[in-house]
Design an enzyme around this catalytic site. Sequence first.
Site, PDB file in Angstrom:
ATOM      1  N   HIS A   1       1.710   4.337  -2.745  1.00 50.87           N
ATOM      2  CA  HIS A   1       1.697   5.948  -2.827  1.00 50.87           C
ATOM      3  C   HIS A   1       3.129   6.287  -3.658  1.00 50.87           C
ATOM      4  O   HIS A   1       2.978   7.299  -4.141  1.00 50.87           O
ATOM      5  CB  HIS A   1       1.931   6.382  -1.247  1.00 50.87           C
TER       6      HIS A   1
ATOM      7  N   HIS B   1       0.858  -1.133   0.082  1.00 53.79           N
ATOM      8  CA  HIS B   1      -0.055   0.117   0.113  1.00 53.79           C
ATOM      9  C   HIS B   1       0.854   1.107   0.161  1.00 53.79           C
ATOM     10  O   HIS B   1       0.622   2.217  -0.669  1.00 53.79           O
ATOM     11  CB  HIS B   1      -1.167  -0.045   1.109  1.00 53.79           C
ATOM     12  N   GLU B   2       2.070   1.161   0.950  1.00 56.51           N
ATOM     13  CA  GLU B   2       2.689   2.568   1.004  1.00 56.51           C
ATOM     14  C   GLU B   2       3.591   2.688  -0.470  1.00 56.51           C
ATOM     15  O   GLU B   2       3.804   3.859  -0.746  1.00 56.51           O
ATOM     16  CB  GLU B   2       3.765   2.310   2.025  1.00 56.51           C
TER      17      GLU B   2
END
Length: 230
Positions: free
Chosen positions: A103, A99-100
């Site tokens: 980004h 998920h990071e």
Amino acid sequence: MPFFDPTFILVILGLALSGMASAYVNSTYRKYDEVRSQRGVTATEAARYILDDAGIHDVQIRQISGDLTDNYDAKNKLLSLSESTADSTSVAAIGVAAHEVGHAIQDHTNYLPLRLRAGLVPLTNIGTTISFPLIILGVIMSWNQTLIHIGIAAFAIALIFQLVTLPVEFNASMRAVSILANGDLLNSEEVPLVKKVLTAAALTYVAAALATFLQLLRLVLLFGNNRDNN
């Protein structure tokens, strides 16, 4: 009832929503943190693999203290994984790391909502700092309409920020699930487990936005009532 403010129920409701969302994400993460990925890669290794596969070589990965304090710093090209995530081989940890990285990919591709959110940060900080002092000052100054309006508008910036945050977070999770589903880090049975973890995490942002909306609604109702009574 004397001194009873019925609009305070909105604050309580917002706190309840945030609390339930936080409890849900924590319980979901703990559940799937017990499930070790069959291929045995750590979250840090998974993050580096995904970054390299996306052609992103200027992002540094570091381990930081804390539990679920994982974040991506676009300004410094720094992906930080918490102690509970970095060296873990669980499907939950790999999902959080992915998920990071989502980004980081947003940053690499100039994803518009991410840029908008970054631009709103200074305004949001100012707005949340001055909103209540302005409202209180407006009340002290015989219900000064202008100051109260400015204070409420300043608080509304926080809601705008959280609304912009929603597509940023949902998109990062979608990217993470897609990457893991089409890659070699997890098998087909483990990807749905990651999706459950990231969906639970996304609900915390929805709850935060709802809580802020309810607080803003309360301010508007309080102002309207006092305006009508004066």
